[in-house]
Design a protein around this motif. Sequence first.
Motif, PDB file in Angstrom:
ATOM      1  N   THR A 295       0.859  -1.182   0.000  1.00 48.47           N
ATOM      2  CA  THR A 295       0.000   0.000   0.000  1.00 48.47           C
ATOM      3  C   THR A 295       0.897   1.234   0.000  1.00 48.47           C
ATOM      4  O   THR A 295       2.121   1.141   0.138  1.00 48.47           O
ATOM      5  CB  THR A 295      -0.918   0.043   1.236  1.00 48.47           C
ATOM      6  OG1 THR A 295      -0.146   0.333   2.407  1.00 48.47           O
ATOM      7  CG2 THR A 295      -1.650  -1.281   1.417  1.00 48.47           C
ATOM      8  N   ASP A 297       1.181   3.171   2.289  1.00 53.64           N
ATOM      9  CA  ASP A 297       1.710   3.327   3.643  1.00 53.64           C
ATOM     10  C   ASP A 297       2.831   2.341   3.958  1.00 53.64           C
ATOM     11  O   ASP A 297       3.388   2.364   5.060  1.00 53.64           O
ATOM     12  CB  ASP A 297       0.586   3.142   4.671  1.00 53.64           C
ATOM     13  CG  ASP A 297      -0.507   4.186   4.519  1.00 53.64           C
ATOM     14  OD1 ASP A 297      -0.178   5.323   4.111  1.00 53.64           O
ATOM     15  OD2 ASP A 297      -1.679   3.862   4.794  1.00 53.64           O
ATOM     16  N   SER A 323      -4.865   1.734   2.540  1.00 56.60           N
ATOM     17  CA  SER A 323      -4.833   3.180   2.405  1.00 56.60           C
ATOM     18  C   SER A 323      -6.023   3.629   1.565  1.00 56.60           C
ATOM     19  O   SER A 323      -6.747   2.800   0.999  1.00 56.60           O
ATOM     20  CB  SER A 323      -3.525   3.621   1.754  1.00 56.60           C
ATOM     21  OG  SER A 323      -3.404   3.054   0.461  1.00 56.60           O
TER      22      SER A 323
END
Length: 348
Positions: A295, A297, A323
């Motif tokens: 992701t 993140d 996310s």
Amino acid sequence: MLEDKDVLVVEDDPVFRRMITGFLESQGCKVREAEDGLAGLQALRDSIPDVLLCDLAMPVLTGMEFVEEISVQYPMVPIIVISGTGDMADVATALRHGVKDFLVKPLDNIMVLKSAMLSVLKSQDSVTENQDFSSQWFGIGDDSCVDEELEWHIEELKANPRAARELLLGLMPETESKQGDWQLSYCVLQSTDVQPVLLDYTWLMDGRLAFYLVDSSTDNDNGTATTLLIRAFFNDFLRTRMADEHDIRSLIQLIEKGMKQSGYASPIKALFGIFDACDKSLSVTSTGLAAMLQTSDGNKELVAQPWLGKNAYQNDTIHLPLSESGGRLSLSEIGSASFSLTLKRYGF
């Protein structure tokens, strides 16, 4: 039994058609014949049969076009394909159009046809909605074990790995699917020398997406049959129980019970997951397959846990937040295949 059942036989080979008709009439069936798809559609307009038998290779209107037309105009008619094409990709396409079963010419044992018809008719009497063909094969819901017809299918697929591979690949869903603000897509690269990784997924009414992945090559002897059994239980579970379930391990436990009862299924590598679009979360249970979630993140590694068929219902479920833009789940260490599944939100 089959007595007084109305059967429509759509077959361009007059010798084979008469052979089938003669057998069915000996079983007490009322049989009508059609020599091609157009004649078959006309016969359907006259009256709806209890069971329809058809070939895939026919002139004028091909068997595939015929099956597609029936799935739209007469979805209530149970179809059994008797095909001599040997092209399992075509058979898989027909199955996706709602065909209840398929048999391969020549019919060395004509009683296999009787078994298939009885199974289809029993299913029509016991449920009101269409069952997936694999649920039909495996008798989902009645705790049945391998019967003569299913054993015949299994032996046919074992004897022809290439045909088995074509069947599994033909059952793969569309590469893209949209639900609300979210889109699912997947990408797969697989060697032609091994049995494939199979994906199946379903968007649920409450905004969840249920899916699984099975590496059929990890069970050399029974990989195709085991994979089809998993597919049958998955579809049946979603249809009958998933609305009230939020733990994917209930499905895994049900599948493992079916594997033990079947008498032929073997442990196999798989992975099960549920994506919840409402809270943008992904719950994944590994049953032999390792994966990586990527992701915006960061990345999260999913470690392989015990295989499906080895009490995998006790495996841990990993809950992962996605996310706003979504994420990509990629399998790792699956031999000659590469597989990634992407969940993406529009506007990101």
